[in-house]
Design a protein around this motif. Structure first.
Motif, mmCIF file in Angstrom:
data_model
loop_
_atom_site.group_PDB
_atom_site.id
_atom_site.type_symbol
_atom_site.label_atom_id
_atom_site.label_comp_id
_atom_site.label_asym_id
_atom_site.label_seq_id
_atom_site.Cartn_x
_atom_site.Cartn_y
_atom_site.Cartn_z
ATOM 1 N N SER A 36 -9.252 -11.699 2.392
ATOM 2 C CA SER A 36 -8.651 -11.908 1.065
ATOM 3 C C SER A 36 -7.132 -11.993 1.154
ATOM 4 C CB SER A 36 -9.024 -10.772 0.113
ATOM 5 O OG SER A 36 -10.395 -10.786 -0.148
ATOM 6 N N ILE A 86 -6.657 2.104 -1.084
ATOM 7 C CA ILE A 86 -7.871 2.780 -0.621
ATOM 8 C C ILE A 86 -8.515 3.557 -1.765
ATOM 9 C CG2 ILE A 86 -8.714 4.637 0.875
ATOM 10 C CD1 ILE A 86 -6.673 3.610 2.977
ATOM 11 N N ALA A 106 -10.392 1.269 -3.890
ATOM 12 C CA ALA A 106 -11.682 0.807 -3.359
ATOM 13 C C ALA A 106 -12.829 1.674 -3.865
ATOM 14 C CB ALA A 106 -11.649 0.809 -1.835
ATOM 15 N N THR A 127 -7.843 -2.920 -5.830
ATOM 16 C CA THR A 127 -7.453 -2.685 -4.443
ATOM 17 C C THR A 127 -6.503 -3.763 -3.937
ATOM 18 O OG1 THR A 127 -9.539 -1.579 -3.993
ATOM 19 C CG2 THR A 127 -8.350 -2.426 -2.094
ATOM 20 N N THR A 128 -6.885 -5.013 -4.114
ATOM 21 C CA THR A 128 -6.163 -6.119 -3.493
ATOM 22 C C THR A 128 -4.693 -6.211 -3.901
ATOM 23 O OG1 THR A 128 -8.248 -7.302 -3.299
ATOM 24 C CG2 THR A 128 -6.241 -8.585 -3.012
ATOM 25 N N HIS A 162 -7.698 -6.840 9.262
ATOM 26 C CA HIS A 162 -8.665 -5.845 8.802
ATOM 27 C C HIS A 162 -9.979 -6.545 8.460
ATOM 28 C CE1 HIS A 162 -10.585 -2.811 6.272
ATOM 29 N NE2 HIS A 162 -9.831 -1.940 6.904
ATOM 30 N N PRO A 163 -11.113 -6.028 8.931
ATOM 31 C CA PRO A 163 -12.390 -6.725 8.698
ATOM 32 C C PRO A 163 -12.791 -6.827 7.224
ATOM 33 C CG PRO A 163 -12.729 -4.633 9.875
ATOM 34 C CD PRO A 163 -11.255 -4.846 9.763
ATOM 35 N N LYS A 164 -12.438 -5.850 6.413
ATOM 36 C CA LYS A 164 -12.841 -5.857 4.998
ATOM 37 C C LYS A 164 -11.817 -6.567 4.112
ATOM 38 C CE LYS A 164 -14.987 -4.120 1.279
ATOM 39 N NZ LYS A 164 -16.133 -4.770 0.749
ATOM 40 N N PHE A 165 -10.550 -6.271 4.290
ATOM 41 C CA PHE A 165 -9.516 -6.768 3.388
ATOM 42 C C PHE A 165 -8.723 -7.947 3.941
ATOM 43 C CE2 PHE A 165 -9.936 -2.148 2.528
ATOM 44 C CZ PHE A 165 -10.576 -2.262 1.306
#
Length: 123
Positions: free
Chosen positions: A63, A22, A25, A32-33, A57-60
């Motif tokens: 990926s 986080i 980010a 982040t990844t 998770h919608p953002k991560f």
């Protein structure tokens, strides 16, 4: 079965990796990844519920799922990674005036990482 003490250790490490991810980010120098991938692995050993949370998770989530299922890295992420590695090497070179041996070692490590990233499939 994983012993309870190890589950707690994996759970704590997973949350530490989520927190670091986080922070990454919001900081351009901290990725982040990779931290979320380690968190995902830790949660897979300690908490299926938290593992599912990260994967959905919608953002991560996309990926993380692409990496887990196909070992895939999006082209945009590849370009960003290699660009940042190149800039980092330039800053290292100009900022520290390294010896030829040190410059070669750092270049070899970064080149190896760049080759790894660019040879991964794309989703």
């Amino acid at each position: 079965m994983i012993p309870a003490a190890m589950r707690v250790l994996y759970l704590c490490l997973g949350w530490l990796m989520v927190a670091t991810g986080i922070v990454g980010a919001f900081l351009p120098v901290l990725p982040t990844t990779p931290f979320l991938l380690v968190a995902l692995w830790c949660f897979s050993k300690s908490s299926p519920k938290l593992e599912a949370w990260l994967l959905s998770h919608p953002k991560f989530g996309p990926s993380l799922r692409n990496w887990r299922e196909k070992g895939a890295i999006p082209r945009r992420a590849k370009i960003a990674a290699v660009s940042l590695m190149t800039m980092s090497y330039g800053i290292f070179w100009l900022g520290t005036a390294p010896t030829p041996l040190r410059a070669s070692i750092v270049a070899a490590v970064m080149l190896g990482a760049a080759i790894f990233v660019t040879t991964r499939p794309e989703p």
